[in-house]
Design an enzyme around this catalytic site. Structure first.
Site, PDB file in Angstrom:
ATOM      1  CD  GLU A 212      19.802  31.130  41.569  1.00 53.32           C
ATOM      2  OE1 GLU A 212      19.378  29.645  42.054  1.00 53.32           O
ATOM      3  OE2 GLU A 212      20.914  31.183  41.245  1.00 53.32           O
ATOM      4  CG  ASN A 253      21.922  37.680  42.624  1.00 48.69           C
ATOM      5  OD1 ASN A 253      22.244  38.215  41.766  1.00 48.69           O
ATOM      6  ND2 ASN A 253      22.487  36.483  42.892  1.00 48.69           N
ATOM      7  CG  HIS A 289      25.664  32.093  35.767  1.00 51.07           C
ATOM      8  ND1 HIS A 289      27.070  31.938  36.307  1.00 51.07           N
ATOM      9  CD2 HIS A 289      25.119  32.270  37.011  1.00 51.07           C
ATOM     10  CE1 HIS A 289      27.150  32.227  37.456  1.00 51.07           C
ATOM     11  NE2 HIS A 289      25.928  32.435  38.133  1.00 51.07           N
ATOM     12  CD  GLU A 317      25.317  34.476  41.226  1.00 53.01           C
ATOM     13  OE1 GLU A 317      25.287  33.271  40.428  1.00 53.01           O
ATOM     14  OE2 GLU A 317      24.664  34.687  42.045  1.00 53.01           O
ATOM     15  CG  ASP A 319      30.020  31.927  34.829  1.00 49.00           C
ATOM     16  OD1 ASP A 319      29.085  31.800  34.225  1.00 49.00           O
ATOM     17  OD2 ASP A 319      30.427  31.295  35.897  1.00 49.00           O
TER      18      ASP A 319
HETATM   19  O1  9MR Z   1      29.706  28.737  42.929  1.00 48.05           O
HETATM   20  C1  9MR Z   1      28.801  28.134  43.699  1.00 48.05           C
HETATM   21  C2  9MR Z   1      29.357  26.426  43.801  1.00 48.05           C
HETATM   22  O2  9MR Z   1      30.523  26.458  44.604  1.00 48.05           O
HETATM   23  C3  9MR Z   1      28.327  25.660  44.460  1.00 48.05           C
HETATM   24  O3  9MR Z   1      28.618  24.365  44.452  1.00 48.05           O
HETATM   25  C4  9MR Z   1      27.000  25.900  43.871  1.00 48.05           C
HETATM   26  C5  9MR Z   1      25.906  25.180  44.580  1.00 48.05           C
HETATM   27  O4  9MR Z   1      24.487  25.495  44.160  1.00 48.05           O
HETATM   28  O5  9MR Z   1      26.541  27.245  44.011  1.00 48.05           O
HETATM   29  C6  9MR Z   1      27.473  28.084  43.142  1.00 48.05           C
HETATM   30  O6  9MR Z   1      27.056  29.292  43.233  1.00 48.05           O
HETATM   31  C7  9MR Z   1      25.763  29.767  42.611  1.00 48.05           C
HETATM   32  C8  9MR Z   1      25.369  30.925  43.174  1.00 48.05           C
HETATM   33  O7  9MR Z   1      25.439  30.699  44.673  1.00 48.05           O
HETATM   34  C9  9MR Z   1      23.792  31.353  42.806  1.00 48.05           C
HETATM   35  N1  9MR Z   1      23.944  31.510  41.290  1.00 48.05           N
HETATM   36  C10 9MR Z   1      24.410  30.139  40.588  1.00 48.05           C
HETATM   37  C11 9MR Z   1      25.623  30.056  40.931  1.00 48.05           C
HETATM   38  C12 9MR Z   1      26.293  28.925  40.257  1.00 48.05           C
HETATM   39  O8  9MR Z   1      25.894  27.831  40.527  1.00 48.05           O
END
Ligand code: 9MR
Length: 398
Positions: A212, A253, A289, A317, A319
């Site tokens: 990101e 990513n 997402h 990722e 969903d």
């Molecule tokens: O799934 C992850 C969640 O459990 C954490 O609380 C969160 C914290 O920022 O991160 C989530 O995963 C993220 C991923 O690492 C990067 N892209 C977005 C994902 C969803 O927030």
């Protein structure tokens, strides 16, 4: 008057059982929770996250992520008997995978499905390889969570995507609050990526080395790395990772790069720039997402454009969330949306695989981040496959 009386009676009934069992939709667990941990008959205690478990109606075939307090009629479920990783590989992809997280490993029913490599040929640790988990203090590395994910994957003959090395989020305070110079932060990034990627040398199919980096308008995100090192942090991390594990595919990513626009263009320009200077870059992760009914129509075009620059792509990722409660129509649209994403990957030879951001609504990150939204995963909170699963199978079969 009648209404008040019946509410009062309900309240009395609730109070009388409150000490023993939680009511339907009531809290039944979580860090700091001292109330009841069992639910009234007809409901089951389901963990939403570490801080909150809720009594959900156990007779419902819905995902249970609705919180309207009304019971839902039976919702449609998947009818396909095909297996998602089997069909992905038959279509020429390396894997169909899922994110997971270490606390979920104590859930035997969850783990059994995750470990079935006909469903999932790849797993991604949702949190346990991030900077806060792996180098909580400068120079002190803790790999136990990540090691457990790798060991699970290896036992199941599954690939692992490493996630991630440099990201603005989930950083320990010594990184965010340090007084850095370009030189000292360069050394810290080098040491972090080098040590992390070396530890898992040979175990990882692909690494999200940079996560990101861009704002939605395509400008660079303001964070400790960019603000201290400019764009040089990308070079430093990628070079360190390549030296640490020459066989791992190195990815950048991001989200909102799945359709044409300023952010996708910025990522393409970055790929071209890195390639022109000989900085290692092997892949771009399109997170995916999405919101039901809003999957970008240009997703295949964007993947083709990245591949034309000489990198592979993956949906990393996926969903597709909706505003709750679930309805037949929303689940049908979600099925179409999943199918469209998979079909796009299937049509692009350089799209190597698709990872969903956990397979079940039981452990999805969505409800705790987007109030009133959820049901984003292909399996519901009771681990029952939804119509979205049939969309995935159809997409790989096209
Ligand atoms: O799934 C992850 C969640 O459990 C954490 O609380 C969160 C914290 O920022 O991160 C989530 O995963 C993220 C991923 O690492 C990067 N892209 C977005 C994902 C969803 O927030």
């Amino acid at each position: 008057m009648i209404h008040i009386t019946s509410s009062f009676v309900s309240l009395l009934a609730f109070v009388s059982i409150a000490a023993a069992q939680s009511a339907v939709w009531g809290q039944c667990g979580g860090i700091g929770w001292t109330g009841p941990t069992t639910c009234v008959a007809g409901s089951t205690c389901v963990e939403s996250n570490a801080y909150y478990s809720q009594c959900l109606p156990s007779t419902s075939t819905s995902s249970g992520t609705g919180s309207t307090g009304t019971s839902t009629a039976a919702l449609p479920t998947s009818t396909s008997t095909a297996k998602s990783n089997t069909v992905a590989q038959a279509a020429g992809k390396k894997y169909f995978g899922s994110a997971t997280d270490n606390p979920e490993f104590t859930d035997a029913a969850y783990l059994a499905i995750l470990s079935d490599n006909t469903y999932f040929g790849q797993i991604t640790p949702g949190n346990s390889m991030k900077w806060d988990a792996t180098e909580p203090e400068q120079g002190t590395f803790t790999f136990s969570g990540g090691d457990a994910v790798v060991s699970l994957a290896q036992g199941n003959s599954q690939l692992v995507r490493g996630h991630n090395c440099v990201w603005y989020n989930q950083l320990p305070s010594w990184v965010t609050s340090g007084s850095w110079t370009n030189a000292t932060l360069t050394a810290a990034v080098q040491n972090h990526c080098s040590t992390l990627v070396s530890h898992y040398k040979g175990d990882i199919y692909s690494w999200d080395i940079i996560n990101e980096p861009f704002n939605d308008d395509g400008t660079w995100r303001s964070d400790v790395f960019y603000n201290t090192m400019g764009t040089y942090f990308v070079d430093v991390a990628l070079i360190a990772a390549r030296a640490a594990d020459p066989n791992a595919k190195l990815y950048i990513n991001d989200y909102n790069i799945e359709g044409t626009g300023a952010k996708a263009t910025a990522m393409m320009n970055l790929v071209s720039n890195l390639k022109s200077r000989g900085i290692p870059i092997d892949g771009i992760g399109l997170q995916g997402h999405f919101i039901v009914g809003e999957v970008p129509t240009t997703i295949q075009t964007v993947m083709e454009q990245f591949v034309a620059l000489g990198v592979e792509v993956a949906i990393t990722e996926l969903d597709i969330r909706m505003t709750l409660p679930e309805t037949d129509a929303l689940l049908e649209q979600q099925k179409t949306d999943y199918q469209n994403v998979i079909t796009a990957c299937n049509a692009v030879a350089g799209c190597v695989g698709v990872t969903i951001w956990d397979y079940t609504d039981k452990y999805s990150w969505v409800p705790s981040t987007f109030s009133g939204q959820g049901a984003a995963c292909p399996w519901d909170a009771n681990l029952i496959k939804k119509p979205a699963y049939d969309g995935i199978i159809a997409g790989f079969s096209a």
